[in-house]
Structure formats: C-alpha cells, structure tokens
Motif scaffolding. Structure first.
Motif, mmCIF file in Angstrom:
data_model
loop_
_atom_site.group_PDB
_atom_site.id
_atom_site.type_symbol
_atom_site.label_atom_id
_atom_site.label_comp_id
_atom_site.label_asym_id
_atom_site.label_seq_id
_atom_site.Cartn_x
_atom_site.Cartn_y
_atom_site.Cartn_z
ATOM 1 N N GLU A 192 0.816 -1.225 0.000
ATOM 2 C CA GLU A 192 0.000 0.000 0.000
ATOM 3 C C GLU A 192 0.843 1.265 0.000
ATOM 4 O OE1 GLU A 192 -3.409 0.628 -0.448
ATOM 5 O OE2 GLU A 192 -3.108 -1.404 -1.175
ATOM 6 N N LYS A 193 1.982 1.243 0.667
ATOM 7 C CA LYS A 193 2.841 2.432 0.712
ATOM 8 C C LYS A 193 3.415 2.740 -0.682
ATOM 9 C CE LYS A 193 6.201 4.619 3.615
ATOM 10 N NZ LYS A 193 5.915 5.128 4.907
ATOM 11 N N THR A 194 3.831 1.694 -1.383
ATOM 12 C CA THR A 194 4.323 1.870 -2.753
ATOM 13 C C THR A 194 3.198 2.344 -3.655
ATOM 14 O OG1 THR A 194 5.908 0.082 -2.413
ATOM 15 C CG2 THR A 194 5.472 0.717 -4.685
ATOM 16 N N ASN A 195 2.028 1.721 -3.523
ATOM 17 C CA ASN A 195 0.870 2.123 -4.328
ATOM 18 C C ASN A 195 0.536 3.595 -4.089
ATOM 19 O OD1 ASN A 195 0.825 -0.572 -4.993
ATOM 20 N ND2 ASN A 195 -1.064 -1.026 -3.896
ATOM 21 N N GLN A 196 0.578 4.006 -2.829
ATOM 22 C CA GLN A 196 0.284 5.396 -2.491
ATOM 23 C C GLN A 196 1.322 6.331 -3.110
ATOM 24 O OE1 GLN A 196 0.671 6.519 1.645
ATOM 25 N NE2 GLN A 196 -0.755 8.227 1.383
ATOM 26 N N ALA A 197 2.585 5.965 -3.048
ATOM 27 C CA ALA A 197 3.641 6.810 -3.608
ATOM 28 C C ALA A 197 3.446 7.001 -5.112
ATOM 29 C CB ALA A 197 5.012 6.197 -3.327
ATOM 30 N N ILE A 198 3.157 5.921 -5.806
ATOM 31 C CA ILE A 198 2.950 5.987 -7.251
ATOM 32 C C ILE A 198 1.701 6.803 -7.569
ATOM 33 C CG2 ILE A 198 2.423 4.613 -9.307
ATOM 34 C CD1 ILE A 198 4.246 2.415 -8.034
ATOM 35 N N TYR A 199 0.625 6.519 -6.849
ATOM 36 C CA TYR A 199 -0.645 7.235 -7.043
ATOM 37 C C TYR A 199 -0.441 8.744 -6.855
ATOM 38 C CZ TYR A 199 -5.587 8.423 -6.453
ATOM 39 O OH TYR A 199 -6.837 8.977 -6.579
ATOM 40 N N CYS A 200 0.191 9.124 -5.767
ATOM 41 C CA CYS A 200 0.364 10.542 -5.452
ATOM 42 C C CYS A 200 1.306 11.241 -6.415
ATOM 43 C CB CYS A 200 0.830 10.696 -3.999
ATOM 44 S SG CYS A 200 -0.423 10.182 -2.812
ATOM 45 N N TRP A 201 2.373 10.551 -6.828
ATOM 46 C CA TRP A 201 3.316 11.139 -7.777
ATOM 47 C C TRP A 201 2.599 11.446 -9.087
ATOM 48 C CZ3 TRP A 201 5.805 8.749 -12.212
ATOM 49 C CH2 TRP A 201 6.795 9.549 -12.787
ATOM 50 N N ILE A 202 1.790 10.516 -9.558
ATOM 51 C CA ILE A 202 1.047 10.727 -10.809
ATOM 52 C C ILE A 202 -0.014 11.819 -10.624
ATOM 53 C CG2 ILE A 202 -0.505 9.676 -12.499
ATOM 54 C CD1 ILE A 202 0.914 6.976 -11.847
ATOM 55 N N LEU A 203 -0.788 11.726 -9.549
ATOM 56 C CA LEU A 203 -1.857 12.691 -9.283
ATOM 57 C C LEU A 203 -1.330 14.123 -9.227
ATOM 58 C CD1 LEU A 203 -4.914 12.939 -8.605
ATOM 59 C CD2 LEU A 203 -4.238 12.931 -6.202
ATOM 60 N N ASN A 204 -0.138 14.287 -8.701
ATOM 61 C CA ASN A 204 0.445 15.629 -8.561
ATOM 62 C C ASN A 204 1.321 16.024 -9.747
ATOM 63 O OD1 ASN A 204 -0.626 16.606 -6.037
ATOM 64 N ND2 ASN A 204 0.431 14.854 -5.150
ATOM 65 N N GLY A 205 1.117 15.372 -10.883
ATOM 66 C CA GLY A 205 1.779 15.820 -12.109
ATOM 67 C C GLY A 205 3.100 15.171 -12.415
ATOM 68 N N ASN A 206 3.386 14.012 -11.837
ATOM 69 C CA ASN A 206 4.652 13.286 -12.018
ATOM 70 C C ASN A 206 5.843 14.234 -12.219
ATOM 71 O OD1 ASN A 206 2.800 13.029 -14.457
ATOM 72 N ND2 ASN A 206 4.720 12.573 -15.489
ATOM 73 N N ARG A 207 6.036 15.038 -11.194
ATOM 74 C CA ARG A 207 7.079 16.071 -11.217
ATOM 75 C C ARG A 207 8.475 15.474 -11.280
ATOM 76 N NH1 ARG A 207 4.618 19.437 -6.128
ATOM 77 N NH2 ARG A 207 2.680 20.025 -7.144
ATOM 78 N N ASN A 208 9.363 16.238 -11.866
ATOM 79 C CA ASN A 208 10.770 15.823 -11.953
ATOM 80 C C ASN A 208 11.536 16.285 -10.742
ATOM 81 O OD1 ASN A 208 13.225 14.872 -12.752
ATOM 82 N ND2 ASN A 208 13.259 15.974 -14.673
#
Length: 137
Positions: free
Chosen positions: A121-137
C-alpha cells in the motif's frame, strides 16, 4: 454491495461475449475496477498531502526503493526489465497519464497487474500521489 456484484456480472458477461483475442488489456481494466470498488481508491483513499513522492521524482524513487521488493531492483538503468528504468524520469513518465493515476499503466500494473505481488500500500500510495500531482521531476 448489490450494485458492485451487478456491475461485475455485467463486465464479466460483456468480456465473455467478445471474440477471443488478446485480453490482457481487458483483464487489467477489469482488475482495476475490482480494485477500486474494494479498496476505496475512487473515494480518495490515498491522502497525498504528506507524501514525499508527490513533491518530486527523487521522492518517488526513494519511496519505491523503500518497498519490501523495491521496483528499482529490476527496473533500473542496468537491468531495464521489460525495457523500463524507473530511475529515469522520462521513462517512468511514459507509463502514466498526466494527473490520472487510475488510468495510468504504472499504477494499474502495481495494483492489479503482474507487479501487484511485489507491491504494498505504501508503494501504491507513492505511485498514485506522484502521478496525481503531475509526475514532477
């Protein structure tokens, strides 16, 4: 709860009635629907306010490396398993739909696809949030 079963029956029936073909995409989509209905992702189960991964790509990489089975053990610049290097921003970004994690291949793979057994779930959350917030560099 009855609605969920009705939706699943309709989906299974519609997929079963189609001509036989490579149904990998359909299986991933169906798995994503089941996951969303049972996990609460649709209702915003992931709070992204305090998730470091959502702020930058380095935060994203740190989060996926902290998993019990780190994604970057196989998806790095040396091994590039399945041609994917998750330590490279442009390659990781090529597997996402901008600000749309529920329809991004990367999120679907780790939550419902072949990588779900290596994720948590922690990995899923990290991926979800990174994408949701614009997959910033």
């Amino acid at each position: 709860m009855n609605r969920i079963f009705l939706v699943l029956i309709i989906l299974f029936t519609s997929f079963a009635c189609e001509k036989k073909k490579d149904d990998t995409k359909e299986k991933i989509i169906l798995g994503a629907i089941v996951y969303r209905l049972t996990s609460g992702v649709v209702s915003g189960a992931y709070d992204c306010l305090d998730v470091e991964a959502s702020r930058s790509f380095s935060g994203f990489v740190t989060a996926i490396e902290a998993a019990p089975n780190p994604c970057t053990n196989c998806h790095n610049s040396d091994t590039r398993t399945s041609g994917l290097d998750l330590t490279n921003h442009s390659q990781a970004s090529s597997k996402v739909n901008f600000r749309n994690p529920e329809n991004s291949l990367l999120f679907l793979k780790v939550t419902t696809g072949t990588m779900k057994f290596y994720s948590n779930e922690k990995t899923n959350q990290a991926i979800y949030c990174w994408i949701l917030n614009g997959n910033r560099n």
